[in-house]
Write a protein that holds these residues in place. Structure first.
Motif, short mmCIF file in Angstrom:
data_model
loop_
_atom_site.label_atom_id
_atom_site.label_comp_id
_atom_site.label_asym_id
_atom_site.label_seq_id
_atom_site.Cartn_x
_atom_site.Cartn_y
_atom_site.Cartn_z
N TYR A 1 27.87 76.12 -72.02
CA TYR A 1 28.65 76.73 -73.09
C TYR A 1 28.55 78.24 -72.91
CZ TYR A 1 30.50 77.88 -77.66
OH TYR A 1 31.28 78.39 -78.67
N VAL A 2 29.67 78.93 -73.09
CA VAL A 2 29.72 80.37 -72.82
C VAL A 2 30.05 81.15 -74.09
CG1 VAL A 2 30.77 82.19 -71.44
CG2 VAL A 2 30.51 79.89 -70.48
N ILE A 3 29.30 82.22 -74.32
CA ILE A 3 29.60 83.22 -75.35
C ILE A 3 29.79 84.52 -74.58
CG2 ILE A 3 28.77 84.46 -77.37
CD1 ILE A 3 26.96 82.00 -77.91
N SER A 4 30.96 85.14 -74.72
CA SER A 4 31.26 86.30 -73.90
C SER A 4 32.28 87.22 -74.56
CB SER A 4 31.83 85.84 -72.55
OG SER A 4 32.19 86.93 -71.74
N PHE A 5 32.26 88.48 -74.19
CA PHE A 5 33.31 89.40 -74.60
C PHE A 5 34.58 89.17 -73.77
CE2 PHE A 5 30.42 91.14 -77.34
CZ PHE A 5 30.72 92.39 -77.83
N ASN A 6 34.47 88.38 -72.72
CA ASN A 6 35.61 88.00 -71.90
C ASN A 6 36.33 86.84 -72.59
OD1 ASN A 6 37.38 86.97 -69.99
ND2 ASN A 6 35.93 87.11 -68.30
N ASP A 7 37.49 87.12 -73.18
CA ASP A 7 38.23 86.11 -73.94
C ASP A 7 38.58 84.87 -73.11
OD1 ASP A 7 38.17 87.65 -76.23
OD2 ASP A 7 40.12 88.57 -75.85
N GLU A 8 38.68 85.01 -71.82
CA GLU A 8 39.05 83.90 -70.95
C GLU A 8 38.00 82.78 -70.96
OE1 GLU A 8 40.06 83.06 -66.24
OE2 GLU A 8 39.79 85.12 -66.91
N ILE A 9 36.73 83.16 -71.18
CA ILE A 9 35.66 82.16 -71.13
C ILE A 9 34.89 82.01 -72.44
CG2 ILE A 9 35.36 82.31 -68.63
CD1 ILE A 9 32.97 84.17 -69.10
N ALA B 1 19.16 79.67 -70.34
CA ALA B 1 20.41 80.44 -70.43
C ALA B 1 20.41 81.56 -69.40
CB ALA B 1 20.57 81.03 -71.82
N TYR B 2 21.62 82.01 -69.09
CA TYR B 2 21.82 83.17 -68.23
C TYR B 2 22.49 84.24 -69.08
CZ TYR B 2 23.96 86.24 -64.77
OH TYR B 2 24.35 87.33 -64.06
N VAL B 3 22.00 85.47 -68.98
CA VAL B 3 22.56 86.58 -69.75
C VAL B 3 22.91 87.71 -68.80
CG1 VAL B 3 22.13 88.28 -71.56
CG2 VAL B 3 21.15 85.99 -71.76
N GLU B 4 24.12 88.22 -68.95
CA GLU B 4 24.54 89.39 -68.18
C GLU B 4 24.98 90.46 -69.18
OE1 GLU B 4 26.33 89.04 -64.44
OE2 GLU B 4 27.79 90.59 -64.83
N GLY B 5 24.41 91.65 -69.06
CA GLY B 5 24.74 92.74 -69.96
C GLY B 5 26.06 93.40 -69.59
N GLU B 6 26.47 94.31 -70.44
CA GLU B 6 27.71 95.06 -70.20
C GLU B 6 27.52 96.01 -69.02
OE1 GLU B 6 30.86 97.81 -72.71
OE2 GLU B 6 28.95 97.27 -73.59
N GLN B 7 28.51 96.09 -68.19
CA GLN B 7 28.44 96.98 -67.03
C GLN B 7 28.94 98.35 -67.45
OE1 GLN B 7 30.40 95.54 -63.56
NE2 GLN B 7 29.58 97.15 -62.27
N ILE B 8 28.02 99.31 -67.46
CA ILE B 8 28.37 100.68 -67.84
C ILE B 8 28.36 101.57 -66.62
CG2 ILE B 8 27.70 102.66 -69.24
CD1 ILE B 8 26.52 100.60 -71.24
N GLU C 1 29.44 76.40 -62.37
CA GLU C 1 29.89 77.27 -61.28
C GLU C 1 31.05 78.16 -61.72
OE1 GLU C 1 29.39 73.95 -60.96
OE2 GLU C 1 27.59 74.00 -59.73
N GLU C 2 31.98 77.61 -62.50
CA GLU C 2 33.12 78.40 -62.99
C GLU C 2 32.66 79.48 -63.96
OE1 GLU C 2 37.37 77.88 -65.34
OE2 GLU C 2 36.11 76.12 -65.06
N ALA C 3 31.73 79.12 -64.85
CA ALA C 3 31.22 80.10 -65.82
C ALA C 3 30.54 81.26 -65.11
CB ALA C 3 30.26 79.42 -66.79
N ILE C 4 29.70 80.96 -64.14
CA ILE C 4 29.00 82.00 -63.39
C ILE C 4 30.01 82.87 -62.64
CG2 ILE C 4 27.44 82.43 -61.45
CD1 ILE C 4 25.91 81.64 -63.91
N GLU C 5 30.96 82.23 -61.99
CA GLU C 5 31.96 82.95 -61.21
C GLU C 5 32.75 83.94 -62.07
OE1 GLU C 5 36.05 81.44 -59.38
OE2 GLU C 5 34.31 80.65 -58.29
N LYS C 6 33.10 83.53 -63.31
CA LYS C 6 33.92 84.37 -64.17
C LYS C 6 33.09 85.39 -64.95
CE LYS C 6 37.71 81.25 -64.35
NZ LYS C 6 38.98 81.06 -64.95
#
Length: 70
Positions: free
Chosen positions: A12-20, A51-58, A28-33
């Motif tokens: 399950y994905v929680i993201s600022f990316n509306d696509e996911i 869980a896997y967490v990726e921060g905002e890229q600044i 695999e798709e979640a990680i890729e996107k």
């Protein structure tokens, strides 16, 4: 590495990316996107355990974490 800790094929994905955001996806798709998208994301592999967490890229690569509870 997530598979090593017991992640299944779905997550399950929680993201600022509306696509996911708010979607169940194949891992695999979640990680890729999520990885390198520039948006902060949390990929829940096993609720309350993995869980896997990726921060905002600044500037430069974003912070990336695997959260694992035994």
């Amino acid at each position: 590495m997530l598979k090593k800790y017991g992640a299944g094929d779905q997550c399950y994905v929680i993201s600022f990316n509306d696509e996911i955001d708010g979607r169940y996806l194949k891992l695999e798709e979640a990680i890729e996107k999520a990885v390198g998208s520039g948006f902060p994301s949390l990929i829940s592999c096993i609720p309350d355990k993995l869980a896997y967490v990726e921060g905002e890229q600044i500037d430069g690569p974003p912070e990336r974490y695997i959260i694992y509870k035994q």
